[in-house]
Design an enzyme around this catalytic site. Structure first.
Site, PDB file in Angstrom:
ATOM      1  N   HIS A  52       0.573   3.332  -2.491  1.00 49.76           N
ATOM      2  CA  HIS A  52       0.523   4.083  -3.999  1.00 49.76           C
ATOM      3  C   HIS A  52      -0.668   4.241  -4.426  1.00 49.76           C
ATOM      4  CE1 HIS A  52       4.595   2.374  -3.804  1.00 49.76           C
ATOM      5  NE2 HIS A  52       4.181   1.168  -3.533  1.00 49.76           N
TER       6      HIS A  52
ATOM      7  N   HIS B  14       9.107   3.885  -3.886  1.00 46.59           N
ATOM      8  CA  HIS B  14       9.133   3.823  -2.409  1.00 46.59           C
ATOM      9  C   HIS B  14      10.541   4.596  -1.728  1.00 46.59           C
ATOM     10  CE1 HIS B  14       8.103   0.043  -4.181  1.00 46.59           C
ATOM     11  NE2 HIS B  14       7.109   0.008  -3.463  1.00 46.59           N
TER      12      HIS B  14
ATOM     13  N   SER C 235       1.014  -1.144  -0.177  1.00 43.33           N
ATOM     14  CA  SER C 235      -0.022   0.019  -0.092  1.00 43.33           C
ATOM     15  C   SER C 235       0.814   1.243  -0.062  1.00 43.33           C
ATOM     16  CB  SER C 235      -0.870  -0.110   1.327  1.00 43.33           C
ATOM     17  OG  SER C 235      -1.899  -1.163   1.220  1.00 43.33           O
TER      18      SER C 235
ATOM     19  N   LYS D 136       4.575  -5.673 -10.221  1.00 37.20           N
ATOM     20  CA  LYS D 136       5.364  -4.776 -10.318  1.00 37.20           C
ATOM     21  C   LYS D 136       6.794  -5.665  -9.697  1.00 37.20           C
ATOM     22  CE  LYS D 136       3.842  -1.590  -7.608  1.00 37.20           C
ATOM     23  NZ  LYS D 136       2.742  -2.363  -6.994  1.00 37.20           N
TER      24      LYS D 136
END
Lengths: 331, 331
Positions: A57, A219, A55, A105
């Site tokens: 994003h 990130h 989470s 991803k």
């Protein structure tokens, strides 16, 4: 740390609760384990599409669940992969008998957990194919990645593969068009500020007031280099040039241009970046035929943006244009 | 000041250029003077809807130009009213013979300039009516305002009046439904951080790391009071309670709940606020039948949010649901 949250441990669950309440016409929130599916389904004979990841994003990925895009999204803790035990039930839940494509991803934890989940789902009788998104041209290996990272180009993979699944393509065909998007999409981002993971409580990196980080990961992973605080036009050139070079765009080619905000950047600034990116593509003789500007693949409250270019062909253009009805994309 | 901009003097023009390029199917950017209209029009016999105000609140207002909402938006410099000479041509440009309604947020400069513009347009033969939006319950008078400020409730006025104009209501009827929305919509906001006006270059106010400002204005004007950095649930209660009290909501009433981000707040946090605001309304016996969550009426990169409640009736519900096709709202 200034955030509109309660206990940092509850932020993902509480945010998903709110999301599911707002979009009850589109999605269902499942708990134990946690994942989000379309409000109805699975659709008999339709290939299921599942994505997910850490989470932080948002709106990726739950905001892309709905007609013409994903069937399910599996959110992990902030910046942390969901577990195989969480992913596998999402995969089997959306299997309409035609198999499921997972869109992952390229981060080591996600790749591993989605692969394990695929094995679990296969054991339950669901055919699973996986596509890895690795559009970030900034760095080859990174903090959490072997190979390139998957970033905002994921949106294009999910949209176009979703449209292919919706029109009835079989699993091989949906996987093939997803791979074609991956092969033709590239991204690079910039951070003006760091973001703070709620349960950590301090910024994920230090960035002086007069520098920006070119090639940032979603990130906060290190990018290519830092430059002084230049104008938006110069920064945009740092992003667009490696993207266009890596794609080896030829004169006359048509592309989708996505300028994505990192979460804390106002929309007005994204349009300034778009304007310059489009002009730079124009100088290369590349025609922008489709565009998207907004904060879609974010890094909490990070200020910054990324530029994504997707080389289009007639089929991917038509699939991009196909109807979509999700919380975050709708046309 | 860290922003993705070039020369601060150019930010509005460059951002509008990018916006018009992305949304060329929906809008036209006019320059000299600057305003944005729908790509086609005016529509013969349809009431024209015009709004505008200082820039820095994007997507408000240009993002709301299109089918079912505004016919034109007039952007001033950042946090600065557009001029009468800029507004009047926008008003006459969208006059399809049925007159024009201007929707004005209640700030002294905007009110004055829109009134002068109305006189100029009337002199050109266009009938003009004006509705003032003053939904902010935080303070009575403020830095730039006599009476209450117009904030995120403006979106609801533009959407619902836009739908009324689109279905063919005459000028009196469109003005009447707009006034009904104004009478039934209330908002209150919170700032976690200040924002920086580009040509000023420093934050518009100081806010300690452990405090938030309850009742903030969308230009960083002072609110009601500051509180310590509480959890999102407590902060949401500081916003929702005065809004619901001021509306004197009775049990069984139906409302639209809009949780709006100030520009620098991630979507995930807005859903946390929504969840609590909806629960608080539920405790009052008030039913949330329509919802919207996102960053629509912003203050540059300010972190924070506002909570807007609109008391609905059958007609305003139907007008809210009517099709809209703009850059920022579409269904």
């Amino acid at each position: 740390m200034k955030k509109l949250i309660n206990d940092p441990q509850d932020v993902v669950a509480e945010s998903l609760d709110g999301f599911a309440l707002v979009h009850a016409d589109l999605v269902r929130l499942r708990t134990d384990p946690t994942f989000v599916t379309r409000a109805t389904g699975p659709v008999e004979g339709k290939v299921g599409l599942v994505s997910g990841g850490g989470s932080g994003h948002e709106p990726l990925h739950a905001g892309f669940v709905g007609l013409g895009m994903l069937d399910a999204a599996v959110p992990g803790a902030v910046f942390t992969s969901p577990t195989p035990d969480q992913i596998a039930p999402a995969v089997t839940a959306v299997d309409g008998g035609a198999g499921v494509l997972t869109i992952v991803k390229n981060y080591t934890g996600d790749v591993l957990n989605f692969e394990t989940a695929a094995e679990l789902a296969e054991a339950e009788g669901t055919t699973v194919r996986q596509v890895l998104v690795n559009d970030d041209v900034a760095v080859e290996d990174s903090l959490y990645t072997a190979g390139r990272r998957g970033v905002a180009g994921t949106l294009a993979v999910e949209k176009i593969a979703g449209a292919a699944a919706e029109r009835g393509d079989d699993l091989d065909a949906v996987a093939a068009v997803a791979e074609r998007v991956v092969a033709n999409v590239r991204t690079m981002g910039v951070a003006l500020t760091a973001c703070t993971v709620p349960h950590v409580g301090r910024p994920s990196f230090d960035l002086p007031d007069d520098e920006v980080e070119i090639g940032i990961g979603i990130h906060g992973e290190p990018g290519r280099h830092r430059v002084g605080l230049e104008g938006a036009d110069a920064i945009t050139e740092h992003l667009l040039t490696p993207v266009a070079d890596d794609l080896a765009l030829a004169r006359g080619e048509k592309v989708l241009l996505l300028v994505n905000g990192m979460g804390g950047t106002p929309l007005s600034e994204l349009y300034v970046v778009y304007r310059r990116a489009r002009a730079l593509l124009g100088e290369r003789g590349v025609e922008v035929t489709r565009s998207l500007v907004g904060s879609y693949v974010t890094s909490l409250e990070m200020q910054g943006a990324s530029v994504t270019v997707l080389r289009l062909d007639d089929e991917t253009t038509a699939l991009w244009d196909a109807p979509v009805h999700t919380a975050a994309l709708r046309w």
